[in-house]
Design a protein around this motif. Structure first.
Motif, short mmCIF file in Angstrom:
data_model
loop_
_atom_site.label_atom_id
_atom_site.label_comp_id
_atom_site.label_asym_id
_atom_site.label_seq_id
_atom_site.Cartn_x
_atom_site.Cartn_y
_atom_site.Cartn_z
N THR A 49 72.81 41.31 51.46
CA THR A 49 73.21 40.01 51.98
C THR A 49 72.66 38.98 51.00
O THR A 49 71.44 38.92 50.78
N VAL A 50 73.57 38.22 50.38
CA VAL A 50 73.20 37.26 49.35
C VAL A 50 73.49 35.85 49.88
O VAL A 50 74.58 35.58 50.39
N THR A 51 72.52 34.97 49.76
CA THR A 51 72.67 33.60 50.23
C THR A 51 73.56 32.81 49.27
O THR A 51 73.83 33.23 48.14
N GLY A 52 73.97 31.63 49.72
CA GLY A 52 74.76 30.74 48.87
C GLY A 52 74.02 30.30 47.63
O GLY A 52 74.63 29.92 46.63
N GLU A 53 72.68 30.36 47.66
CA GLU A 53 71.86 30.01 46.50
C GLU A 53 71.67 31.19 45.55
O GLU A 53 70.94 31.09 44.56
N GLY A 54 72.29 32.34 45.89
CA GLY A 54 72.21 33.50 45.00
C GLY A 54 70.93 34.31 45.13
O GLY A 54 70.54 34.99 44.18
N ARG A 55 70.30 34.24 46.30
CA ARG A 55 69.11 35.06 46.54
C ARG A 55 69.42 36.10 47.61
O ARG A 55 70.30 35.90 48.45
N ILE A 56 68.69 37.18 47.59
CA ILE A 56 68.93 38.27 48.53
C ILE A 56 68.05 38.05 49.77
O ILE A 56 66.83 37.97 49.66
N SER A 57 68.70 37.95 50.93
CA SER A 57 67.97 37.74 52.18
C SER A 57 67.76 39.05 52.94
O SER A 57 66.89 39.13 53.80
N ARG A 58 68.56 40.05 52.62
CA ARG A 58 68.42 41.36 53.27
C ARG A 58 69.10 42.41 52.42
O ARG A 58 70.12 42.17 51.80
#
Length: 107
Positions: free
Chosen positions: A92-101
């Protein structure tokens, strides 16, 4: 196999690259502050799991295939504890391009 540099999603590409380079600092920077993960359907403590399954056991990802815009991978994963196994990974990748899960388990 798919070279990490050819993976579609930049965050997932950086994740695989960091794991294979054993670059814990780069890996940590990819994750949100509240990132979570599961292994074979059970939520795990992210720091404990990554230490055991990646960092202290020389984890390595050979990507076999990707789907869902690069957010799902089939990987031949190996480490010094378990040897090599075919695994599935979902990110799961956030809109900021980081992985949240991320979720992993046997494929």
């Amino acid at each position: 196999m798919i070279a990490p540099s050819k993976l579609s999603d930049p965050a997932v590409r950086a994740f695989v690259t960091a794991v294979n380079a054993h670059d814990q600092a780069a890996f940590t920077q990819l994750l949100t502050a509240d990132a979570s993960m599961s292994d074979d359907g059970s939520d795990r403590d992210l720091a404990e799991w990554t230490d055991k399954e990646i960092w202290s056991s020389n984890g390595h990802m050979d990507v076999v295939s990707e789907s869902d815009g690069g957010h799902r991978l089939i990987v031949d994963y190996r480490n010094d504890t378990w040897g090599e196994m075919r695994t599935a990974w979902r990110f799961t990748v956030t809109g900021e391009g980081r992985i949240s899960r991320f979720e992993t388990g046997q494929a």
